[in-house]
Design a protein around this motif. Structure first.
Motif, mmCIF file in Angstrom:
data_model
loop_
_atom_site.group_PDB
_atom_site.id
_atom_site.type_symbol
_atom_site.label_atom_id
_atom_site.label_comp_id
_atom_site.label_asym_id
_atom_site.label_seq_id
_atom_site.Cartn_x
_atom_site.Cartn_y
_atom_site.Cartn_z
ATOM 1 N N ASP A 335 -18.658 44.995 -22.357
ATOM 2 C CA ASP A 335 -17.890 44.128 -23.260
ATOM 3 C C ASP A 335 -18.680 42.912 -23.726
ATOM 4 O O ASP A 335 -18.299 42.256 -24.700
ATOM 5 N N GLU A 336 -19.749 42.591 -23.016
ATOM 6 C CA GLU A 336 -20.582 41.453 -23.407
ATOM 7 C C GLU A 336 -21.760 41.874 -24.280
ATOM 8 O O GLU A 336 -22.601 41.053 -24.621
ATOM 9 N N GLY A 337 -21.809 43.155 -24.632
ATOM 10 C CA GLY A 337 -22.906 43.637 -25.459
ATOM 11 C C GLY A 337 -24.169 43.935 -24.685
ATOM 12 O O GLY A 337 -25.231 44.136 -25.278
ATOM 13 N N LYS A 338 -24.078 43.987 -23.341
ATOM 14 C CA LYS A 338 -25.229 44.273 -22.486
ATOM 15 C C LYS A 338 -25.204 45.743 -22.054
ATOM 16 O O LYS A 338 -24.160 46.390 -22.013
ATOM 17 N N TYR A 339 -26.393 46.227 -21.711
ATOM 18 C CA TYR A 339 -26.535 47.602 -21.226
ATOM 19 C C TYR A 339 -27.027 47.556 -19.773
ATOM 20 O O TYR A 339 -28.173 47.856 -19.480
ATOM 21 N N LEU A 340 -26.149 47.126 -18.859
ATOM 22 C CA LEU A 340 -26.548 46.929 -17.474
ATOM 23 C C LEU A 340 -27.085 48.222 -16.860
ATOM 24 O O LEU A 340 -26.492 49.286 -17.008
ATOM 25 N N LYS A 341 -28.214 48.076 -16.143
ATOM 26 C CA LYS A 341 -28.810 49.230 -15.474
ATOM 27 C C LYS A 341 -29.387 48.783 -14.139
ATOM 28 O O LYS A 341 -30.086 47.772 -14.063
ATOM 29 N N GLU A 342 -29.108 49.564 -13.110
ATOM 30 C CA GLU A 342 -29.721 49.273 -11.819
ATOM 31 C C GLU A 342 -31.155 49.770 -11.827
ATOM 32 O O GLU A 342 -31.446 50.879 -12.277
ATOM 33 N N MET A 343 -32.047 48.929 -11.329
ATOM 34 C CA MET A 343 -33.460 49.282 -11.247
ATOM 35 C C MET A 343 -33.886 49.303 -9.784
ATOM 36 O O MET A 343 -33.206 48.775 -8.908
ATOM 37 N N TYR A 344 -35.018 49.921 -9.545
ATOM 38 C CA TYR A 344 -35.581 49.900 -8.206
ATOM 39 C C TYR A 344 -36.050 48.494 -7.853
ATOM 40 O O TYR A 344 -36.452 47.718 -8.720
ATOM 41 N N ASN A 345 -36.029 48.188 -6.553
ATOM 42 C CA ASN A 345 -36.672 46.970 -6.088
ATOM 43 C C ASN A 345 -38.186 47.160 -6.094
ATOM 44 O O ASN A 345 -38.685 48.253 -6.363
#
Length: 533
Positions: A335-345
């Motif tokens: 909803d904020e226009g972001k494309y959240l993605k989990e990345m590796y540490n």
């Protein structure tokens, strides 16, 4: 949306809950905390009988693979490290698919290699808790300065338990995780643009189903497989998440994050509208999903960011559907226009020295030797003109058979201190990795470069607590299995039964240890924040 969280936001490690139960460790005795085992003096003086240093290596079951203990790479190791140290480095193959189970057996029998490794951090912690591992601080200080300099304090911190160094984490040079891919040639036939949000993707999947632009038998708009395998739902779930404080974002199990239920309800809708692989929950090996993709039946799928470049996908697809053109896509916007993605540490595989080892000092010397740039370059790329060629300054592998064959990308099974190409620059690392996978196919190189860029945009990495979550260690195997079952059951449920089933399964999950894990993470998070003030 997430107060106090920057571009690389923190997230709870244990929500993934991929821990595997571990058998008790042998060789602990009353020596927990012992740091040095010098073994034979032969390696110190260069005289006497050579010391045999045993090192684990993954057996990946690659067709035509060389002897994993006698090939170009092991010969280099013994010539360049073994001889100067009056040592013989012997590699101990462990099946990749059974590595944790095999380690349990070897550790219990005091037969684990001098340098053993796993990607499962909870497994290492359990070994340490049982007194089965050497602590490495003194050894690193005395014999590992080059190694310490290369890895840095941040990477090394992931290998600590109760303030002591119990393992040597590899440096992960590429941190993208999941990727999403769509048939651009199908979109072109339909006159449709590349989708950029969920609604556009839904309309595209419907068009794939109804118009079958590939004219294939049994078109599959979105291909996936049973949870926990190579195929995923990409960053769909985070795109539904609502507002949270940093503490909530970090410590709350994904099942209770605001929006997760709606995300699964959306997937359930797609499944019941025949937009997702019909029998995906039965595909526990990904063979069916792989076959559907490589036979040209699939319009969209999500998997590891580099999955289209794997040999089992790239070559069969080119043979069966030569016109197929997958491109990387970013389609789950929040909803904020972001494309959240989990990345590796930043850390990769964990190397450790079992307490049963008589050669701890030599083991650290070996890992320290590997941090030499010349050594690392050779182990990853081999000899120019034989194992690789330079194209615009980027080493590109030359396909090999026999003893020169690499059984893992960039020889990662023989380069324990690094996961991914290491040329000292992220852009070069990505291009090198892509070139290695694409085997000279520039279209696939571009696909990999595009995918990496997309899947490190708006990314977040795991929050590092600095201590293990004891509840996660205790309940991790059970919760990890439940995670997979829950996901599959919710997607295939009848729509009228979805809400009740979701609430029931989440309650069972929390009662089975999820609540204990979450509570401990809240405590650990607050401790970290208090210490940082």
């Amino acid at each position: 949306m997430y107060k106090g969280i920057k571009k690389k936001a923190a997230i709870l490690f244990s929500t993934v809950l991929l821990a595997v139960g571990v058998a008790g460790c042998g060789g602990a005795g009353n020596n927990n905390g012992e740091t040095v085992s010098k073994g034979s003096n032969a390696s110190e003086t260069g005289s006497g009988s050579p010391v045999t240093l045993t090192v684990e290596v993954f057996d990946r079951g690659i067709q035509g693979q060389p002897d994993l203990n006698n090939n170009a790479w092991t010969k280099y190791v013994n010539e360049k490290f073994g001889k100067p140290n009056n040592a013989i480095v012997k590699f101990v193959p462990v099946p990749r698919s059974q590595e944790v189970d095999k380690l349990n057996v070897l550790m219990a029998a005091n037969e684990a290699p001098d340098i053993s490794f796993t990607y499962d951090g909870n497994t290492v912690t359990r070994f340490a808790k049982s007194g089965g591992l050497y602590t490495l601080d003194e050894l690193l200080e005395k014999h590992g300065q080059q190694l310490k300099s290369y890895l840095g304090e941040k990477v090394l911190s992931y290998g600590k338990y109760e303030g002591k160094q119990i393992s040597i984490p590899g440096k992960r040079t590429l941190i993208a995780w999941n990727g999403m891919f769509i048939r651009k040639d199908w979109l072109d036939k339909l006159g449709m643009p590349v989708p950029t949000n969920r609604d556009e993707l839904y309309n595209t999947l419907v068009a794939f189903r109804d118009k079958n632009p590939g004219n294939v038998d049994g078109v599959i708009p979105w291909a996936t497989a049973a949870s926990g395998m190579n195929y995923t739902f990409g960053n769909l779930i985070p795109s539904f998440w609502g507002p949270m404080s940093e503490e909530e974002f970090v410590t709350t199990t994904n099942w209770l994050k605001p929006g997760t239920k709606d995300a699964y309800k959306w997937l359930n809708k797609l499944y019941n509208e025949k937009l997702i692989s019909p029998d995906f929950a039965l595909d526990k090996t990904t063979k069916q999903a792989d076959a559907d993709v490589t036979n040209g039946k699939v319009g969209f799928y999500a998997a590891n960011w580099d999955y289209p470049l794997s040999q089992k996908i790239r070559e069969p697809l080119k043979q069966n559907a030569p016109d197929a053109n997958y491109v990387a896509v970013d389609t789950f916007k929040n909803d904020e226009g972001k494309y959240l993605k989990e990345m590796y540490n930043e850390n990769g595989i964990f190397s450790f020295i079992p307490k049963s080892s008589k050669n701890a000092e030599l083991a650290i010397k070996y890992l320290n030797w590997m941090a030499d740039p010349e050594v690392m370059y050779f182990l990853q790329f081999g000899e120019e003109g034989v194992n690789h060629k330079l194209v615009n300054g980027i080493p590109q592998g030359i396909a090999q058979t026999g003893e020169n064959m690499q059984t893992s990308n960039l020889n990662m099974d023989y380069t324990l201190i690094v996961n991914g190409a290491e040329l000292g620059d992220t852009e070069k690392n990505v291009r090198t990795y892509a070139a290695a996978l694409a085997a000279g196919d520039q279209s696939y190189e571009k696909l990999a470069v595009d995918s990496y860029k997309i899947n490190t945009t708006d990314g977040y990495t795991g929050f590092y607590y600095g201590v293990s979550n004891e509840a996660s260690i205790k309940y991790g195997k059970t919760l990890g299995d439940m995670n997979k079952q829950m996901s599959d059951r919710l997607v295939v449920a009848k729509p009228a039964e979805f809400d009740a089933l979701y609430d029931k399964l989440v309650k069972e999950y929390m009662d089975a240890g999820g609540q204990a894990v979450q509570d401990e993470n809240i405590k650990n998070y607050r401790d970290v924040k208090a210490q940082s003030k």
